[in-house]
Design a protein around this motif. Structure first.
Motif, mmCIF file in Angstrom:
data_model
loop_
_atom_site.group_PDB
_atom_site.id
_atom_site.type_symbol
_atom_site.label_atom_id
_atom_site.label_comp_id
_atom_site.label_asym_id
_atom_site.label_seq_id
_atom_site.Cartn_x
_atom_site.Cartn_y
_atom_site.Cartn_z
ATOM 1 N N GLU A 123 -96.925 26.342 -25.322
ATOM 2 C CA GLU A 123 -97.867 27.294 -24.752
ATOM 3 C C GLU A 123 -99.212 26.619 -24.541
ATOM 4 O O GLU A 123 -99.821 26.099 -25.485
ATOM 5 N N PRO A 124 -99.730 26.604 -23.292
ATOM 6 C CA PRO A 124 -101.006 25.931 -23.040
ATOM 7 C C PRO A 124 -102.188 26.750 -23.556
ATOM 8 O O PRO A 124 -102.107 27.971 -23.656
ATOM 9 N N LYS A 125 -103.260 26.046 -23.868
ATOM 10 C CA LYS A 125 -104.482 26.726 -24.288
ATOM 11 C C LYS A 125 -105.119 27.392 -23.079
ATOM 12 O O LYS A 125 -105.160 26.825 -21.988
ATOM 13 N N GLU A 126 -105.592 28.611 -23.273
ATOM 14 C CA GLU A 126 -106.197 29.368 -22.176
ATOM 15 C C GLU A 126 -107.448 28.657 -21.682
ATOM 16 O O GLU A 126 -108.367 28.353 -22.456
ATOM 17 N N GLU A 127 -107.504 28.389 -20.359
ATOM 18 C CA GLU A 127 -108.654 27.698 -19.779
ATOM 19 C C GLU A 127 -109.677 28.694 -19.264
ATOM 20 O O GLU A 127 -109.322 29.780 -18.795
ATOM 21 N N THR A 128 -110.943 28.310 -19.328
ATOM 22 C CA THR A 128 -111.995 29.147 -18.760
ATOM 23 C C THR A 128 -112.024 28.950 -17.246
ATOM 24 O O THR A 128 -111.440 27.997 -16.722
ATOM 25 N N GLU A 129 -112.700 29.854 -16.526
ATOM 26 C CA GLU A 129 -112.796 29.745 -15.074
ATOM 27 C C GLU A 129 -113.487 28.450 -14.673
ATOM 28 O O GLU A 129 -113.117 27.816 -13.688
ATOM 29 N N GLU A 130 -114.505 28.047 -15.452
ATOM 30 C CA GLU A 130 -115.222 26.811 -15.142
ATOM 31 C C GLU A 130 -114.305 25.600 -15.298
ATOM 32 O O GLU A 130 -114.325 24.677 -14.475
ATOM 33 N N GLU A 131 -113.472 25.624 -16.346
ATOM 34 C CA GLU A 131 -112.545 24.517 -16.575
ATOM 35 C C GLU A 131 -111.487 24.450 -15.477
ATOM 36 O O GLU A 131 -111.118 23.370 -15.014
ATOM 37 N N LYS A 132 -110.992 25.628 -15.048
ATOM 38 C CA LYS A 132 -110.008 25.676 -13.965
ATOM 39 C C LYS A 132 -110.600 25.100 -12.677
ATOM 40 O O LYS A 132 -109.958 24.338 -11.964
ATOM 41 N N GLU A 133 -111.828 25.503 -12.389
ATOM 42 C CA GLU A 133 -112.477 25.050 -11.155
ATOM 43 C C GLU A 133 -112.698 23.542 -11.163
ATOM 44 O O GLU A 133 -112.446 22.868 -10.162
ATOM 45 N N GLN A 134 -113.150 23.016 -12.310
ATOM 46 C CA GLN A 134 -113.388 21.578 -12.413
ATOM 47 C C GLN A 134 -112.083 20.797 -12.346
ATOM 48 O O GLN A 134 -111.992 19.743 -11.702
ATOM 49 N N LYS A 135 -111.035 21.339 -12.971
ATOM 50 C CA LYS A 135 -109.719 20.694 -12.953
ATOM 51 C C LYS A 135 -109.178 20.642 -11.530
ATOM 52 O O LYS A 135 -108.637 19.619 -11.096
ATOM 53 N N HIS A 136 -109.337 21.756 -10.800
ATOM 54 C CA HIS A 136 -108.870 21.805 -9.414
ATOM 55 C C HIS A 136 -109.635 20.802 -8.550
ATOM 56 O O HIS A 136 -109.035 20.072 -7.754
ATOM 57 N N LYS A 137 -110.951 20.758 -8.722
ATOM 58 C CA LYS A 137 -111.785 19.858 -7.926
ATOM 59 C C LYS A 137 -111.396 18.396 -8.171
ATOM 60 O O LYS A 137 -111.237 17.609 -7.226
ATOM 61 N N THR A 138 -111.238 18.029 -9.436
ATOM 62 C CA THR A 138 -110.878 16.650 -9.782
ATOM 63 C C THR A 138 -109.516 16.278 -9.222
ATOM 64 O O THR A 138 -109.323 15.177 -8.678
ATOM 65 N N PHE A 139 -108.549 17.209 -9.342
ATOM 66 C CA PHE A 139 -107.191 16.947 -8.869
ATOM 67 C C PHE A 139 -107.173 16.744 -7.355
ATOM 68 O O PHE A 139 -106.537 15.815 -6.842
ATOM 69 N N VAL A 140 -107.880 17.606 -6.636
ATOM 70 C CA VAL A 140 -107.897 17.529 -5.174
ATOM 71 C C VAL A 140 -108.557 16.237 -4.707
ATOM 72 O O VAL A 140 -108.083 15.586 -3.765
ATOM 73 N N GLU A 141 -109.643 15.859 -5.349
ATOM 74 C CA GLU A 141 -110.324 14.618 -4.972
ATOM 75 C C GLU A 141 -109.392 13.416 -5.107
ATOM 76 O O GLU A 141 -109.467 12.470 -4.329
ATOM 77 N N LYS A 142 -108.489 13.469 -6.080
ATOM 78 C CA LYS A 142 -107.605 12.347 -6.352
ATOM 79 C C LYS A 142 -106.339 12.363 -5.490
ATOM 80 O O LYS A 142 -105.865 11.313 -5.048
ATOM 81 N N TYR A 143 -105.811 13.568 -5.206
ATOM 82 C CA TYR A 143 -104.490 13.650 -4.565
ATOM 83 C C TYR A 143 -104.478 14.444 -3.253
ATOM 84 O O TYR A 143 -103.403 14.833 -2.793
ATOM 85 N N GLU A 144 -105.617 14.656 -2.664
ATOM 86 C CA GLU A 144 -105.676 15.483 -1.456
ATOM 87 C C GLU A 144 -104.751 14.972 -0.348
ATOM 88 O O GLU A 144 -104.044 15.750 0.306
ATOM 89 N N LYS A 145 -104.747 13.680 -0.118
ATOM 90 C CA LYS A 145 -103.920 13.101 0.944
ATOM 91 C C LYS A 145 -102.429 13.368 0.691
ATOM 92 O O LYS A 145 -101.678 13.723 1.607
ATOM 93 N N GLN A 146 -101.986 13.227 -0.556
ATOM 94 C CA GLN A 146 -100.587 13.455 -0.891
ATOM 95 C C GLN A 146 -100.209 14.933 -0.755
ATOM 96 O O GLN A 146 -99.108 15.267 -0.310
ATOM 97 N N ILE A 147 -101.121 15.826 -1.153
ATOM 98 C CA ILE A 147 -100.853 17.266 -1.030
ATOM 99 C C ILE A 147 -100.676 17.644 0.434
ATOM 100 O O ILE A 147 -99.759 18.391 0.800
#
Length: 372
Positions: free
Chosen positions: A136-160
């Protein structure tokens, strides 16, 4: 016609009372209500089956008791009437037993005909794959979700984006096998935004293609959630099932896809309308005159005679019209024209002379008052 730069809409937030979550943050909310309704229907169907089995068991228990009673009466010197009643009851219970068996068999046939979905895919017997249970994952805050999404997209946008343009099941499976890190919520979130952006840009065919891949990713995530496993460990199950699925399962997938595309069109429409309103308001602010009034709105509120004067840019005609109006009304109209920039007092003419326009229209009402 003014050309609008659509790029300014990329980060416009869209409010929608239909959901309690923003579509660009929580993709599963687009499907949650459909999933919940489906789960409730399945629970009701299962409950009905349990009740049928319980009724059949009770009927058989009563029949066994009556049959025992009949045997005892037949072997004893019991009254004929009592034996007849017991045999009649036995006959009635046998009929009830057949009725319950028939209903239960019909229920099981309906169960076999039910379309597959992300919940029924997770039943035992679907696959022999051995997977680790996801903690079971630890519940993330909205700020953490947003930062995680931003970091992921910056790294893998071309592949997505590449995955979003794939068409064949085999190609999609191979690409995810080579890039398993893409099997996650962040990819699904980005694809949703990508769909809305494409629809806003009127690239409808591309939107529908990416929408298909969005539903693929969403089905994989829902399957992983049902199995309580890491989605990277079950995406092969999805492709194995979808490639060999019957018409009913394909229909279920297509229903989800069509519902999602309609949602995207609705979101895009709201975003465009909001952007247009903001653009029009910006243009209106640029038009405002020294007194803070909009010249377009002021012009539309003028009497037709005054409008004609401004259309023809005829100062003498304007003076004649004002002289015939009520002084108070004339002064109010001219003041609004000045505040909106529609009329500029003391403006220079082409010959370089100045005209005291405000004085002129103030003097005209005075003359009108003298005549009264």
């Amino acid at each position: 016609m003014t050309t609008i730069d659509y790029s300014i809409w990329d980060h416009i937030e869209v409010s929608d009372d239909e959901d309690d979550t923003h579509p660009n943050i929580d993709t599963p909310s687009l499907f949650r209500w459909r999933h919940q309704a489906r789960v409730e229907r399945m629970e009701q169907f299962q409950k009905k089956g349990e009740e049928l089995e319980k009724s059949l068991a009770e009927s058989r228990r009563k029949l066994a008791e009556v049959q025992k009673k009949v045997r005892e009466l037949e072997s004893s010197a019991a009254p004929v009437e009592e034996l007849r009643r017991a045999q009649e009851e036995e006959k009635q219970l046998k009929k009830e037993e057949r009725d319950w068996e028939k209903k239960l068999e019909e229920h099981r046939r309906e169960e076999k005909k039910m379309p597959w979905n992300v919940d029924t895919l997770s039943r035992d017997g679907f696959s022999k794959s051995i997977m680790n249970i996801k903690p079971e994952p630890k519940e993330e805050t909205e700020e953490e979700k947003e930062q995680k999404h931003k970091t992921f997209v910056e790294k893998y946008e071309k592949q997505i984006k590449h995955f979003g343009m794939l068409r064949r099941w085999d190609d999609s499976q191979k690409f995810l096998s080579d890039n398993p890190h893409l099997v996650c919520e962040e990819t699904a979130n980005y694809l949703v935004i990508m769909c809305i952006d494409l629809e806003v840009e009127e690239k409808h065919a591309l939107m529908e293609q990416v929408a298909h891949q969005t539903i693929v990713m969403q089905f994989i995530l829902e399957l992983a959630k049902s199995l309580k496993v890491d989605p990277r460990g079950c995406f092969r199950q999805f492709f194995a099932k979808i490639k060999t699925a019957d018409k009913q399962y394909q229909d279920a997938f297509n229903d989800e896809l069509e519902a999602f595309k309609e949602r995207v069109r609705g979101r895009a429409k709201i975003r465009i309308e909001k952007a247009m309103k903001e653009y029009e308001e910006e243009e209106r602010q640029k038009r405002l005159g020294p007194g803070g009034l909009d010249p377009v709105e002021v012009y539309e509120s003028l009497p037709e005679e005054m409008k004609k004067c401004f259309d023809e840019k005829n100062v003498q005609m304007l003076q004649d019209v004002i002289s015939k109006m009520d002084p108070t009304e004339a002064k109010a109209h001219m003041q609004r024209c000045i505040d909106s920039g529609l009329w500029v007092p003391n403006a220079r003419t082409e010959e370089g002379t100045e005209k005291e326009a405000e004085s002129e229209y103030e003097e005209l009402p005075k003359e009108a008052e003298k005549k009264d």
